[in-house]
Write a protein that holds these residues in place. Structure first.
Motif, short mmCIF file in Angstrom:
data_model
loop_
_atom_site.label_atom_id
_atom_site.label_comp_id
_atom_site.label_asym_id
_atom_site.label_seq_id
_atom_site.Cartn_x
_atom_site.Cartn_y
_atom_site.Cartn_z
N ASP A 96 -14.17 -32.36 -10.45
CA ASP A 96 -12.90 -32.95 -10.83
C ASP A 96 -12.52 -33.97 -9.78
O ASP A 96 -13.27 -34.24 -8.85
CB ASP A 96 -11.83 -31.87 -11.04
CG ASP A 96 -11.36 -31.22 -9.75
OD1 ASP A 96 -11.75 -31.68 -8.67
OD2 ASP A 96 -10.60 -30.26 -9.84
N GLN A 97 -11.35 -34.55 -9.94
CA GLN A 97 -10.92 -35.63 -9.06
C GLN A 97 -10.86 -35.20 -7.60
O GLN A 97 -11.07 -36.00 -6.70
CB GLN A 97 -9.54 -36.12 -9.51
CG GLN A 97 -9.29 -37.55 -9.20
CD GLN A 97 -7.97 -37.99 -9.78
OE1 GLN A 97 -7.09 -37.20 -10.05
NE2 GLN A 97 -7.84 -39.28 -9.97
N ALA A 98 -10.57 -33.93 -7.35
CA ALA A 98 -10.46 -33.47 -5.97
C ALA A 98 -11.80 -33.05 -5.39
O ALA A 98 -11.87 -32.62 -4.26
CB ALA A 98 -9.49 -32.29 -5.90
N SER A 155 -6.78 -37.18 -4.02
CA SER A 155 -7.89 -36.23 -4.16
C SER A 155 -8.09 -35.40 -2.89
O SER A 155 -8.39 -34.21 -2.97
CB SER A 155 -9.18 -36.93 -4.56
OG SER A 155 -9.57 -37.87 -3.59
N ASP A 201 -5.29 -32.90 -2.75
CA ASP A 201 -5.56 -31.82 -3.71
C ASP A 201 -6.50 -30.77 -3.12
O ASP A 201 -6.33 -29.58 -3.37
CB ASP A 201 -6.16 -32.38 -5.01
CG ASP A 201 -5.15 -33.09 -5.89
OD1 ASP A 201 -3.93 -32.99 -5.62
OD2 ASP A 201 -5.58 -33.76 -6.84
N ASN A 202 -7.49 -31.20 -2.38
CA ASN A 202 -8.38 -30.23 -1.72
C ASN A 202 -7.62 -29.39 -0.70
O ASN A 202 -7.76 -28.17 -0.66
CB ASN A 202 -9.55 -30.94 -1.03
CG ASN A 202 -10.75 -31.11 -1.93
OD1 ASN A 202 -10.90 -30.43 -2.93
ND2 ASN A 202 -11.61 -32.03 -1.57
#
Length: 189
Positions: free
Chosen positions: A38-40, A157, A160-161
């Motif tokens: 995914d984006q992260a 991103s 998000d992680n």
């Protein structure tokens, strides 16, 4: 039983076929490592197949980590700041993982040579140790924990992680090449 050339050829062909089948299964089958990113940078799933790939160069590359006592202290300070960001968001702190520290060391060395979430051989970052690596943040050119963590938090991103609630472990390594600091922050469950 006497092993003739013909029998040897048949046996070795069968063994080769089994090895190829097992390799294909490991790469593509039964919920293996063909998950989407995914984006992260998180992979869907947690390797339910039980198949584990550990890069044989892991130990050698980790040993090439070029850092100082200062850069190691800065990496730990950045880890503490990542946990402070999580605490501010009401999330549990991450635990330092020795395995992720080794994976981070490898990825920092690799990212200094090839600036990408893909590894120099073209494989994805998590193959450095597929049993524990599930997210990655990279940075370069920052010489303080504050600069690196601020940069990560200003990127959707990377943020998000850091704020992914399911992560439980992480580690950060810094590789210094030609005076430039290259950071790798690996995350796990």
């Amino acid at each position: 039983m006497k092993l003739t050339n013909k029998k040897f050829t048949i046996i070795s062909s069968a063994v080769l076929a089994v090895v190829m089948l097992v390799s294909a299964f490991a790469l593509f089958g039964a919920g293996g490592r063909g998950e989407l990113l995914d984006q992260a940078g998180r992979r869907e799933g947690k390797g339910e197949s039980g198949l584990v790939f550990i890069d044989p160069s892991l130990t050698a590359l980790a040993g090439e980590l070029s850092g100082t006592a200062e850069s190691k202290a800065v990496a730990k300070a950045a880890f503490d700041q990542v946990n402070a960001q999580r605490a501010s968001a009401g999330l549990k702190s991450l635990s330092w993982s020795a395995g992720l520290e080794q994976a981070s060391a490898v990825r920092a060395v690799e990212a200094a040579d090839v600036w990408s979430h893909d590894r120099p051989d073209g494989s994805e970052y998590w193959t450095v140790n597929s049993s524990i690596v599930y997210g990655e943040n990279l940075a370069k050119g920052y010489n303080t924990a504050e600069e690196a963590v601020t940069a990560w938090m200003n990127s959707v991103s990377h943020r998000d992680n850091i704020l992914f609630p399911d992560y439980r472990t992480a580690a950060i390594a810094i590789h210094i090449q030609n005076g430039q600091w290259v950071w790798a922050n690996e995350f796990g469950y």
